[in-house]
Design a protein around this motif. Sequence first.
Motif, PDB file in Angstrom:
ATOM      1  N   LEU A   1       0.850  -1.184   0.000  1.00  0.00           N
ATOM      2  CA  LEU A   1       0.000   0.000   0.000  1.00  0.00           C
ATOM      3  C   LEU A   1       0.889   1.238   0.000  1.00  0.00           C
ATOM      4  CD1 LEU A   1      -2.916   1.126   0.289  1.00  0.00           C
ATOM      5  CD2 LEU A   1      -2.545   1.035   2.770  1.00  0.00           C
ATOM      6  N   PRO A   2       0.739   2.133  -0.967  1.00  0.00           N
ATOM      7  CA  PRO A   2       1.610   3.315  -1.014  1.00  0.00           C
ATOM      8  C   PRO A   2       1.250   4.374   0.029  1.00  0.00           C
ATOM      9  CG  PRO A   2       0.051   3.362  -2.836  1.00  0.00           C
ATOM     10  CD  PRO A   2      -0.159   2.057  -2.107  1.00  0.00           C
ATOM     11  N   LEU A   3       2.240   5.224   0.298  1.00  0.00           N
ATOM     12  CA  LEU A   3       2.075   6.380   1.177  1.00  0.00           C
ATOM     13  C   LEU A   3       1.443   5.996   2.517  1.00  0.00           C
ATOM     14  CD1 LEU A   3       0.911   8.928  -1.536  1.00  0.00           C
ATOM     15  CD2 LEU A   3       3.150   8.887  -0.393  1.00  0.00           C
ATOM     16  N   CYS A   4       2.033   5.003   3.138  1.00  0.00           N
ATOM     17  CA  CYS A   4       1.471   4.453   4.378  1.00  0.00           C
ATOM     18  C   CYS A   4       2.425   4.651   5.558  1.00  0.00           C
ATOM     19  CB  CYS A   4       1.192   2.962   4.167  1.00  0.00           C
ATOM     20  SG  CYS A   4       0.278   2.197   5.517  1.00  0.00           S
ATOM     21  N   VAL A   5       1.856   5.086   6.654  1.00  0.00           N
ATOM     22  CA  VAL A   5       2.567   5.225   7.930  1.00  0.00           C
ATOM     23  C   VAL A   5       1.996   4.169   8.862  1.00  0.00           C
ATOM     24  CG1 VAL A   5       3.016   6.731   9.911  1.00  0.00           C
ATOM     25  CG2 VAL A   5       2.846   7.716   7.603  1.00  0.00           C
TER      26      VAL A   5
ATOM     27  N   ARG B   1      -7.341  -3.040  20.615  1.00  0.00           N
ATOM     28  CA  ARG B   1      -8.044  -2.409  19.486  1.00  0.00           C
ATOM     29  C   ARG B   1      -7.026  -1.746  18.568  1.00  0.00           C
ATOM     30  NH1 ARG B   1     -12.730   0.905  21.948  1.00  0.00           N
ATOM     31  NH2 ARG B   1     -13.431   0.935  19.789  1.00  0.00           N
ATOM     32  N   HIS B   2      -6.697  -2.444  17.498  1.00  0.00           N
ATOM     33  CA  HIS B   2      -5.780  -1.924  16.486  1.00  0.00           C
ATOM     34  C   HIS B   2      -6.533  -0.924  15.621  1.00  0.00           C
ATOM     35  CE1 HIS B   2      -3.073  -5.022  17.875  1.00  0.00           C
ATOM     36  NE2 HIS B   2      -4.038  -5.905  17.704  1.00  0.00           N
ATOM     37  N   VAL B   3      -5.824   0.024  15.046  1.00  0.00           N
ATOM     38  CA  VAL B   3      -6.467   1.133  14.337  1.00  0.00           C
ATOM     39  C   VAL B   3      -5.944   1.228  12.910  1.00  0.00           C
ATOM     40  CG1 VAL B   3      -6.833   3.639  14.322  1.00  0.00           C
ATOM     41  CG2 VAL B   3      -6.717   2.411  16.510  1.00  0.00           C
ATOM     42  N   TYR B   4      -6.858   1.216  11.967  1.00  0.00           N
ATOM     43  CA  TYR B   4      -6.518   1.371  10.552  1.00  0.00           C
ATOM     44  C   TYR B   4      -7.397   2.475   9.976  1.00  0.00           C
ATOM     45  CZ  TYR B   4      -3.840  -2.790  11.238  1.00  0.00           C
ATOM     46  OH  TYR B   4      -2.903  -3.670  11.722  1.00  0.00           O
ATOM     47  N   LEU B   5      -6.758   3.492   9.406  1.00  0.00           N
ATOM     48  CA  LEU B   5      -7.469   4.676   8.923  1.00  0.00           C
ATOM     49  C   LEU B   5      -7.160   4.940   7.454  1.00  0.00           C
ATOM     50  CD1 LEU B   5      -6.696   6.993  11.984  1.00  0.00           C
ATOM     51  CD2 LEU B   5      -8.788   5.666  11.567  1.00  0.00           C
ATOM     52  N   GLU B   6      -8.039   5.659   6.819  1.00  0.00           N
ATOM     53  CA  GLU B   6      -7.922   6.011   5.399  1.00  0.00           C
ATOM     54  C   GLU B   6      -7.812   4.733   4.567  1.00  0.00           C
ATOM     55  OE1 GLU B   6      -8.680   8.995   4.658  1.00  0.00           O
ATOM     56  OE2 GLU B   6      -8.447   9.891   6.620  1.00  0.00           O
ATOM     57  N   LYS B   7      -6.935   4.704   3.584  1.00  0.00           N
ATOM     58  CA  LYS B   7      -6.820   3.525   2.723  1.00  0.00           C
ATOM     59  C   LYS B   7      -6.211   2.328   3.446  1.00  0.00           C
ATOM     60  CE  LYS B   7      -6.610   6.189  -1.532  1.00  0.00           C
ATOM     61  NZ  LYS B   7      -5.776   6.604  -2.669  1.00  0.00           N
TER      62      LYS B   7
ATOM     63  N   VAL C   1      -7.342   0.822   5.847  1.00  0.00           N
ATOM     64  CA  VAL C   1      -8.367  -0.118   6.317  1.00  0.00           C
ATOM     65  C   VAL C   1      -8.300  -1.438   5.551  1.00  0.00           C
ATOM     66  CG1 VAL C   1      -9.934   1.685   7.156  1.00  0.00           C
ATOM     67  CG2 VAL C   1     -10.194   0.816   4.823  1.00  0.00           C
ATOM     68  N   GLN C   2      -7.787  -1.393   4.333  1.00  0.00           N
ATOM     69  CA  GLN C   2      -7.699  -2.610   3.532  1.00  0.00           C
ATOM     70  C   GLN C   2      -6.608  -3.566   4.017  1.00  0.00           C
ATOM     71  OE1 GLN C   2      -5.937  -1.963  -0.582  1.00  0.00           O
ATOM     72  NE2 GLN C   2      -6.067   0.153   0.117  1.00  0.00           N
TER      73      GLN C   2
ATOM     74  N   ARG D   1      -6.097  -4.738   7.133  1.00  0.00           N
ATOM     75  CA  ARG D   1      -6.627  -5.717   8.085  1.00  0.00           C
ATOM     76  C   ARG D   1      -8.129  -5.544   8.246  1.00  0.00           C
ATOM     77  NH1 ARG D   1      -3.328  -8.749  11.551  1.00  0.00           N
ATOM     78  NH2 ARG D   1      -5.309  -9.801  11.826  1.00  0.00           N
ATOM     79  N   PRO D   2      -8.902  -5.848   7.211  1.00  0.00           N
ATOM     80  CA  PRO D   2     -10.352  -5.696   7.326  1.00  0.00           C
ATOM     81  C   PRO D   2     -10.940  -6.581   8.419  1.00  0.00           C
ATOM     82  CG  PRO D   2      -9.762  -6.865   5.313  1.00  0.00           C
ATOM     83  CD  PRO D   2      -8.489  -6.350   5.923  1.00  0.00           C
ATOM     84  N   ASP D   3     -10.244  -7.634   8.780  1.00  0.00           N
ATOM     85  CA  ASP D   3     -10.722  -8.519   9.835  1.00  0.00           C
ATOM     86  C   ASP D   3     -10.684  -7.862  11.212  1.00  0.00           C
ATOM     87  OD1 ASP D   3      -7.856  -8.677   9.348  1.00  0.00           O
ATOM     88  OD2 ASP D   3      -7.786 -10.224  10.893  1.00  0.00           O
ATOM     89  N   LEU D   4      -9.945  -6.774  11.344  1.00  0.00           N
ATOM     90  CA  LEU D   4      -9.840  -6.101  12.645  1.00  0.00           C
ATOM     91  C   LEU D   4     -10.693  -4.843  12.732  1.00  0.00           C
ATOM     92  CD1 LEU D   4      -5.997  -6.394  13.344  1.00  0.00           C
ATOM     93  CD2 LEU D   4      -7.866  -7.837  14.204  1.00  0.00           C
ATOM     94  N   LEU D   5     -11.412  -4.522  11.685  1.00  0.00           N
ATOM     95  CA  LEU D   5     -12.238  -3.310  11.702  1.00  0.00           C
ATOM     96  C   LEU D   5     -13.413  -3.475  12.636  1.00  0.00           C
ATOM     97  CD1 LEU D   5     -12.319  -2.341   7.936  1.00  0.00           C
ATOM     98  CD2 LEU D   5     -10.880  -1.401   9.742  1.00  0.00           C
ATOM     99  N   GLU D   6     -13.719  -2.394  13.342  1.00  0.00           N
ATOM    100  CA  GLU D   6     -14.858  -2.397  14.262  1.00  0.00           C
ATOM    101  C   GLU D   6     -16.128  -2.140  13.472  1.00  0.00           C
ATOM    102  OE1 GLU D   6     -14.072   0.460  17.284  1.00  0.00           O
ATOM    103  OE2 GLU D   6     -12.224  -0.522  17.847  1.00  0.00           O
ATOM    104  N   SER D   7     -17.195  -2.751  13.867  1.00  0.00           N
ATOM    105  CA  SER D   7     -18.475  -2.542  13.182  1.00  0.00           C
ATOM    106  C   SER D   7     -19.351  -1.598  13.989  1.00  0.00           C
ATOM    107  CB  SER D   7     -19.175  -3.881  12.976  1.00  0.00           C
ATOM    108  OG  SER D   7     -19.319  -4.538  14.222  1.00  0.00           O
ATOM    109  N   ASN D   8     -18.951  -0.314  14.017  1.00  0.00           N
ATOM    110  CA  ASN D   8     -19.723   0.708  14.737  1.00  0.00           C
ATOM    111  C   ASN D   8     -20.576   1.465  13.770  1.00  0.00           C
ATOM    112  OD1 ASN D   8     -17.909  -0.226  16.632  1.00  0.00           O
ATOM    113  ND2 ASN D   8     -17.493   1.782  17.461  1.00  0.00           N
TER     114      ASN D   8
END
Length: 122
Positions: A84-88, A104-110, A112-113, A115-122
Amino acid sequence: MIRGIRGAITVSADEEKLVVDAAERLLSEMINKNNINPEEVSSVFISVTPDISSAFPAKAVRRFEGWDYVPVMCMQEIPVKTALPLCVRIMAHTESSAAQKDIRHVYLEKAVQLRPDLLESN
């Protein structure tokens, strides 16, 4: 027990302000979602993809009160062609009594792809 808390965020361009602000936003989310106390943090590793070279994203850590003495290291990711480009990415090592599954691991912006398995369903 020391736990690793992961996070990742992408930026739209390799510009110092964007990189440092994104790292600050990501770390803020990680802190809030996991109630991280800087006195319990052993270290923070921050990596960037090879297309980011405008800034040390670790500068963002010093924007947080009480984080002055937390050891922080920046590094570059290996240049995988399909990455994934331009990723921190941030990995914070902290004392926690939480079970591994409750971190609770955090994935933001692009990112999110990553670790979709760790995304919260809020």
